[in-house]
Design an enzyme around this catalytic site. Sequence first.
Site, PDB file in Angstrom:
ATOM      1  N   ALA A 158       0.802  -1.227   0.000  1.00 50.84           N
ATOM      2  CA  ALA A 158       0.000   0.000   0.000  1.00 50.84           C
ATOM      3  C   ALA A 158       0.841   1.287   0.000  1.00 50.84           C
ATOM      4  O   ALA A 158       0.786   2.076  -0.951  1.00 50.84           O
ATOM      5  CB  ALA A 158      -0.964  -0.014   1.187  1.00 50.84           C
ATOM      6  N   ALA A 159       1.621   1.489   1.050  1.00 59.52           N
ATOM      7  CA  ALA A 159       2.368   2.738   1.164  1.00 59.52           C
ATOM      8  C   ALA A 159       3.423   2.841   0.072  1.00 59.52           C
ATOM      9  O   ALA A 159       3.569   3.881  -0.573  1.00 59.52           O
ATOM     10  CB  ALA A 159       3.016   2.835   2.553  1.00 59.52           C
ATOM     11  N   ARG A 205       4.326   9.885 -11.351  1.00 58.48           N
ATOM     12  CA  ARG A 205       3.327  10.696 -12.047  1.00 58.48           C
ATOM     13  C   ARG A 205       3.653  12.183 -11.899  1.00 58.48           C
ATOM     14  O   ARG A 205       3.559  12.949 -12.847  1.00 58.48           O
ATOM     15  CB  ARG A 205       1.944  10.397 -11.446  1.00 58.48           C
ATOM     16  CG  ARG A 205       0.788  10.576 -12.383  1.00 58.48           C
ATOM     17  CD  ARG A 205      -0.472   9.861 -11.907  1.00 58.48           C
ATOM     18  NE  ARG A 205      -0.788  10.121 -10.508  1.00 58.48           N
ATOM     19  CZ  ARG A 205      -0.972   9.177  -9.591  1.00 58.48           C
ATOM     20  NH1 ARG A 205      -0.881   7.891  -9.905  1.00 58.48           N
ATOM     21  NH2 ARG A 205      -1.265   9.496  -8.350  1.00 58.48           N
ATOM     22  N   CYS A 234      -6.644  -6.456   3.160  1.00 56.01           N
ATOM     23  CA  CYS A 234      -7.887  -6.418   3.946  1.00 56.01           C
ATOM     24  C   CYS A 234      -8.979  -7.270   3.322  1.00 56.01           C
ATOM     25  O   CYS A 234      -9.933  -7.662   3.993  1.00 56.01           O
ATOM     26  CB  CYS A 234      -8.400  -4.996   4.068  1.00 56.01           C
ATOM     27  SG  CYS A 234      -7.152  -3.837   4.628  1.00 56.01           S
ATOM     28  N   ALA A 281      -5.163   0.536   6.415  1.00 51.31           N
ATOM     29  CA  ALA A 281      -4.850   0.711   4.997  1.00 51.31           C
ATOM     30  C   ALA A 281      -4.907   2.159   4.518  1.00 51.31           C
ATOM     31  O   ALA A 281      -4.050   2.603   3.755  1.00 51.31           O
ATOM     32  CB  ALA A 281      -5.796  -0.149   4.158  1.00 51.31           C
ATOM     33  N   ASN A 312      -1.874   4.294   2.529  1.00 49.06           N
ATOM     34  CA  ASN A 312      -1.974   4.880   1.186  1.00 49.06           C
ATOM     35  C   ASN A 312      -1.745   6.387   1.222  1.00 49.06           C
ATOM     36  O   ASN A 312      -1.034   6.944   0.396  1.00 49.06           O
ATOM     37  CB  ASN A 312      -3.360   4.595   0.598  1.00 49.06           C
ATOM     38  CG  ASN A 312      -3.468   3.178   0.086  1.00 49.06           C
ATOM     39  OD1 ASN A 312      -3.153   2.902  -1.062  1.00 49.06           O
ATOM     40  ND2 ASN A 312      -3.888   2.252   0.927  1.00 49.06           N
TER      41      ASN A 312
END
Lengths: 447, 447
Positions: free
Chosen positions: A10-11, A21, A42, A300, A304
Site C-alpha cells: 500500500a504505502a 506521475r 484487507c 490501509a 496509502n
Amino acid sequence: MRFVIIGGDAAGMSAASRAKRMQPDTEVIVLEKTEDVSYSACGMPYNIADADREVEDLVVRKAEVFRQKQGIDLFTGYRAEAIDPVNRTVTGTIVDNGEPFRFVYDRLLIATGGRPIIPDLPGFDLPGVLALKSLEDGRRIKSFIRNQSVKKAVIAGMGYIGLEMAEALRERNIAVDMVKPRPDLLPWMHRDLAAIVEKELIDNQVGLHAGCTITGIEKNADGLNVVCEDRSLSADMVLAAIGIRPNSELAADAGIETGINDAISVNRHLQTSDEAIYAAGDCADAVHVVTGEKTWIPLALRANRAGWAVADNVCGRPTALEGVAGTSVFKVFNLEVARTGLSLAEARRADFEPVEVVIKSRSRAHAHPGAQTIRVNLVGDTRSGRLLGAQMVGPEGVAHRINAVAVALHNRMTAAGFSQTDLAYAPPFSPVWDPLLTAANQLLKKV
Amino acid sequence: MRFVIIGGDAAGMSAASRAKRMQPDTEVIVLEKTEDVSYSACGMPYNIADADREVEDLVVRKAEVFRQKQGIDLFTGYRAEAIDPVNRTVTGTIVDNGEPFRFVYDRLLIATGGRPIIPDLPGFDLPGVLALKSLEDGRRIKSFIRNQSVKKAVIAGMGYIGLEMAEALRERNIAVDMVKPRPDLLPWMHRDLAAIVEKELIDNQVGLHAGCTITGIEKNADGLNVVCEDRSLSADMVLAAIGIRPNSELAADAGIETGINDAISVNRHLQTSDEAIYAAGDCADAVHVVTGEKTWIPLALRANRAGWAVADNVCGRPTALEGVAGTSVFKVFNLEVARTGLSLAEARRADFEPVEVVIKSRSRAHAHPGAQTIRVNLVGDTRSGRLLGAQMVGPEGVAHRINAVAVALHNRMTAAGFSQTDLAYAPPFSPVWDPLLTAANQLLKKV
C-alpha cells in the site's frame, strides 16, 4: 533524483506511482522481497470465504503495469537487509539466486509494513499453523483448507482479523473456536456493545474461549491440538491472529529512531530521524488527532495516504499529514462494528476527564419496516466539552455513520457543537434524530 | 408561566414536551386544528406503499399520552385564527362546534408548519386530486386508492415527495406518470447524478414528462384527465406534489416579520420580531451554516431541534441554534440520493467562486462482491479553499456517508482539511479511499 522504496504494498506502491506521475524524470526503484505487490490485504478474509475465487483477484495492479506503463523500476524478490544512512545505500539479497544487491538513493522510503505476531511457544511452527498478512499467507490458507479438507479451525486471538476470519471460515462450513488469554472480547469496547458482538459470534456457532492461555500446539493422529491451561481444542488448522507488529528492525539497525510499539518515528512530513529517509504504512507511527500524541494504528487508508504524502515531499511539494482519528470498521456476520477516537479508558490515559454514554436507537424511522437496533457509545471531555470518541454496533447503518464523528474529531468539535449538526434524515435510513445525535444529546447532560 | 403553542406536530409537540419536562409548573397549552398530533409525516409514502398497514402506525405519541402522562393542555380541533401581540392573546374557533376560543400567553410558539402548494388551475379541486402533508391527507389517499381501485396516477411535481410517492404507488402496482413544467429533473442536482435518478425512474416504469405545463384537470367518464399544453394524461388519481409553502399568514397578519419564501423570520434563539413570540418548524426560516444567510428548508430534524430550543429559551435556558447545512436524503426505488450544503449554482449565487468535481467510485473495496457505483459531486470555493457542498447517488452507502460532509460544513472545513480525514474503511463498506476522499482529492486539484 533517485527515490528508493523498500516494500511494494500500500504505502510503497502509492508513493512510487505518485512520485513517477508527479515528476516523471525521478528514478523510482521499489524493492519488494516477495513476488506480490499492490494487493488488498484487507480483502483476504472475504476471498478465503469463497472457495471459487482466486486469491489473485485481490491484486489491485500487477507488477507489469507498474513496470511497463508507469516506468517504475520494480524489483520483486529483492530482500533489503541493511540501510547505510551515511553512504545512502540499501543492500540486500536477491531471493531467487542469493546474489547481493546494492542501491544508492537520494531519498529512501521504508514501507516494510508489519507482520503477524507468532508466539514463541511449542508447536506454532507446525504445518497447519498459519497466519494471515501477506498474499502468500492467503494462498497458503486457501490451499490448506482445500487440500486438507479442513473441518475444524482454532483462531488464536479475537481482534478484527480473527473475527473476520471466523466469519470467513464459518462461511465455508468450518467449525471455529477462538481463544485469547484476556477475559474480555474487544477490550477497547464498551461492555454493552461488546456483548452484542459476542452474541453474534455465539449465534453463528463460533466457540469463544476468552481467558484461556495457550501453552502450545501438539500434533496428533487427526491433526492438531491447541493446548490451553485448562482445556484442549482439536483442529485441522490453527490461525495465529494475535496481532501484528511493525517491521521496523531494518530501520532500527540503521540507527533510525523508533518509538511507540517499536514503530518507526516520523514527523508530519513522514520523515524519520534521518531527513533523507521517510517511513510510511504499518511500519511507521502517526499523530492521533484527538490526543496530539503519537500512536500506532496499522490500517490501509493511512498507509496509502502516507505513501502519497511521501511522494509529494520527495517531489518538492511539502505535505504534512494531520494525523489519524483511529477510525476503523469491521463486519462480523450480520453486524457492523465501528469506532473512532478514544474509548473512555483511552481518554483517561490521555489525561482527559472523560464521561461516556451508551444509547440504543434504531436504524430506521419510527414505524419504518426493517428497523434494527443500533447501539452508540460516545465519550466526551468534561473539562473542554470536547467530543473524544464514538463506538457503534448494529446490523445496518453503522459503517458510514461513524465518519461523521471522525470528521468532528478532526475539528476538535465539542459535544454541544456536534449535537447541532444537520445530519441526514429519511425514514428508510434513520430516525429523525440520528442515533449519533441522540447520543450527543445524552452526552451533553454529562459534559 | 403560560406557554401557548399553535400547532401540534414536530416542532410544537417537541417544544411542549420539553418545556413541561424542564419546568413542570409551566402551563403548556397546545392548539392543534386537526385531531392529529405528533406523527411521522415523512413516513407517509412508505405507509401508503403498504395496503395492509394502518395510517395510525405513523403516530409517534398519542394525544392522551401528552394530556395524561405529560400534563400538557392539548386542544385538538382548535383552529387559531388571530394573534394579538399587544394583549398577548390567541383567538380562534373550535372546529367541531364553531365556538370561539381565546387564550392569553406569556410566551407563544407559532409552529403552524407548511402546506402543499395547490395550483390555481381548473380541476385541482376535483375529487381524486389529492395532496400529501397531513396525516389526514395520508388517510384520504390510502382510502381513495382502496375504494376507487386506483390503477393509474399522475403526480404533479418531481421533488422528493413526488419521487417517494412514485415509488410507493409503483409498489402497489399503480401506473405512474410524473409531470413538471421545467425541463430538468431535480434541477439542484449535478446533471450526471440526476441522469442516474432519471434512469432509475424509467427502469421502474415511471412515465416522466418534464417540461410539460399542466393547464388543468378534467373529469371524464373513466376518471381524470391531466391536460398539459402538448399532451393529456389519464389518471384515476392525481397527486399534487409541487412543493410546500410556510403557514405564516397568522404571523404576518399579527405584524410579525416574514422573510425568505414568506417564512417567519426568527433569530438564532427562534424569536420572531416580537420577542415573546417564537416560531419553529416548517413555518420558520433558519440560518444556513455555509452562507451565513437565511434559508428556508422545511425538514423534520430542524423542526424537532427548533422545538426543543424554543422550550429551552422559554424555560430560561438560553439556547441558540447554529443553523442548517441543507442536508437531505431520500430513497427512490433502489437508489439512495443525498445532498448537503450548496450546489455549484447556489454557491455562485451566494458569491463564492466555486468549482466542482464529479467522480465515480464504488461502494465496496476492490474485488469485493456486490460493489455498486457511487457518484459524488463536491463543490469547493477557490477563494477560501472551503468545501461548500456535496451530492451523492448510488444504490448503497450514500445515505449516511453524506453526514461526514455535513459535519465538515458546520466546521467550515477546507477541501484540503476534509481530504485528510480518517474515514472508515473495510472491504464490505468502502474502497480504501472512501468515495468522498477520492472526490476531495480531485477537488483539491481545482481549488
